[in-house]
Scaffold this motif. Sequence first.
Motif, PDB file in Angstrom:
ATOM      1  N   LYS A  68     -24.390  -6.188 -16.722  1.00  0.00           N
ATOM      2  CA  LYS A  68     -24.300  -4.770 -17.071  1.00  0.00           C
ATOM      3  C   LYS A  68     -23.012  -4.476 -17.851  1.00  0.00           C
ATOM      4  O   LYS A  68     -22.999  -3.625 -18.750  1.00  0.00           O
ATOM      5  CB  LYS A  68     -24.340  -3.915 -15.810  1.00  0.00           C
ATOM      6  CG  LYS A  68     -25.707  -3.812 -15.167  1.00  0.00           C
ATOM      7  CD  LYS A  68     -26.664  -2.985 -16.022  1.00  0.00           C
ATOM      8  CE  LYS A  68     -27.988  -2.740 -15.321  1.00  0.00           C
ATOM      9  NZ  LYS A  68     -28.915  -1.918 -16.137  1.00  0.00           N
ATOM     10  N   PHE A  77     -22.997  -2.868 -21.403  1.00  0.00           N
ATOM     11  CA  PHE A  77     -22.182  -1.679 -21.670  1.00  0.00           C
ATOM     12  C   PHE A  77     -21.390  -1.875 -22.956  1.00  0.00           C
ATOM     13  O   PHE A  77     -21.337  -0.981 -23.818  1.00  0.00           O
ATOM     14  CB  PHE A  77     -21.251  -1.437 -20.482  1.00  0.00           C
ATOM     15  CG  PHE A  77     -20.340  -0.249 -20.623  1.00  0.00           C
ATOM     16  CD1 PHE A  77     -20.820   1.039 -20.479  1.00  0.00           C
ATOM     17  CD2 PHE A  77     -18.980  -0.430 -20.885  1.00  0.00           C
ATOM     18  CE1 PHE A  77     -19.971   2.142 -20.610  1.00  0.00           C
ATOM     19  CE2 PHE A  77     -18.135   0.651 -21.019  1.00  0.00           C
ATOM     20  CZ  PHE A  77     -18.628   1.944 -20.870  1.00  0.00           C
ATOM     21  N   ALA A  79     -22.740   4.968 -20.924  1.00  0.00           N
ATOM     22  CA  ALA A  79     -22.690   4.829 -19.467  1.00  0.00           C
ATOM     23  C   ALA A  79     -23.999   5.295 -18.825  1.00  0.00           C
ATOM     24  O   ALA A  79     -24.527   4.639 -17.914  1.00  0.00           O
ATOM     25  CB  ALA A  79     -21.516   5.620 -18.907  1.00  0.00           C
ATOM     26  N   VAL A  88     -26.819   2.629 -19.790  1.00  0.00           N
ATOM     27  CA  VAL A  88     -26.697   1.273 -19.239  1.00  0.00           C
ATOM     28  C   VAL A  88     -26.449   1.276 -17.733  1.00  0.00           C
ATOM     29  O   VAL A  88     -27.027   0.468 -16.991  1.00  0.00           O
ATOM     30  CB  VAL A  88     -25.572   0.503 -19.963  1.00  0.00           C
ATOM     31  CG1 VAL A  88     -25.378  -0.880 -19.351  1.00  0.00           C
ATOM     32  CG2 VAL A  88     -25.867   0.391 -21.453  1.00  0.00           C
ATOM     33  N   LEU A  89     -25.570   2.179 -17.274  1.00  0.00           N
ATOM     34  CA  LEU A  89     -25.135   2.150 -15.876  1.00  0.00           C
ATOM     35  C   LEU A  89     -25.780   3.225 -15.013  1.00  0.00           C
ATOM     36  O   LEU A  89     -25.690   3.171 -13.780  1.00  0.00           O
ATOM     37  CB  LEU A  89     -23.608   2.290 -15.804  1.00  0.00           C
ATOM     38  CG  LEU A  89     -22.801   1.283 -16.637  1.00  0.00           C
ATOM     39  CD1 LEU A  89     -21.312   1.583 -16.536  1.00  0.00           C
ATOM     40  CD2 LEU A  89     -23.101  -0.149 -16.199  1.00  0.00           C
TER      41      LEU A  89
END
Length: 414
Positions: free
Chosen positions: A371, A375, A389, A392-393
Amino acid sequence: MLITVGGGAAAAVMLRGYGNAPTDVAWVSGDVKAIDAVLQRRGDAVRRKDQAAWMADVDGTDAGFGKKQQQLFENLTRLPFAELEFERAQVSAPKAAAFLPEELFRRFHAAVRVVPVTVRHRIDGVDSKPVATPWLAVFAYGGGKWRIVADGSGKDLPTGEAGQPWDAKGPITVVRSDRVVAVLSANAGGDGGRGLLELAETGLRQVAAVRPGGWDGKVLITAVGDRQIFDTYFAESQDRVAQVAAIAVPYYSAVAEWTNRPTYATTRIVFNPSELSAPKGELQHDLTHEFTHAAMGPVTGPYTPRWVVEGFAEYVAYRDGRFNPAGIREALGDLALTTFPDDKQFYEEPRNYVTGWLACRMIADTYGQDKLIAFYEGFMRMSEVDSVARDVLGVGRDRLEQQWRDYVEQQRRG
């Protein structure tokens, strides 16, 4: 002022403004063909290692410049080129004229011109694509032909001008391993570069453990004792030179300052000469850090934040290390964390490297290393931390910054 040369076969028009320097130049086709022929002969001379042919196109009235050209030729012939071409670049005459020293304009009675040249090359065993570096060649007409009389100079030089390994003022030597070509000063002494190659190979293994693909996995290192090579990259920030151990320089399929949308080709590593005598552990860290920049070069763009670029390089370099809270507290001191460091001020605060590293380590520890890499790559598609963010997160920037602050505080406490 109209200057006619070569019995009318070539003509140069120099227009002067109210100042003393030339402001515009226009040539007819005969001049262009003559210049292109000189550049073709340059490449041929290096390939054949024919110094006489190389010097035949150099002005013989300036002993200092002649000596410099001889050294340049010798250095070029020591490098393992798979390809090498000198090509005239399409740059506007007024823009090029800005790099013409005024004394040359007077010395050659205006029959002189700065010719932007692309040195297109590929290092054998390192480059999978041709790399473009800049050279500002000054040509003057005399004795019925155009000769190279000097190098261009001035402010706002294109990236890499006078900063290539072959530009070293003294002789160079080349050492290599399976994945590294290193250029050293010929009089460097020591172990002949074997130690540097061993450290470099270790650094590449460390990087490959995190980033196994997506780049060539091979590097060219310039580690010469000539300060000019390194200082070239800090023309606008000489005060930073002593603070930087090495620099990773991205290069493209064309000189970035001379073209629109150049395609990324590779990243070169240039060492600060003063760093070459550093302790082995420090040198190992620096190599791994810079190699990480090379590995991420294909996915590093104008929107990738500095804290991500530098923090990820530190993450890879420190990945196998162990750190105690006291060391982190000492490194950060009383630095208060609010938001991620801003690009414009990033390099003004050395501790931003530490906070960027901890931010990347937090993302890897919380979300996983894959990840973290995703990112990093996300900034090729999006320009804002918040957008990347969330994509991806699964969290926004505010939440990510809070996680970062909490993580740093936890690391400080132990």
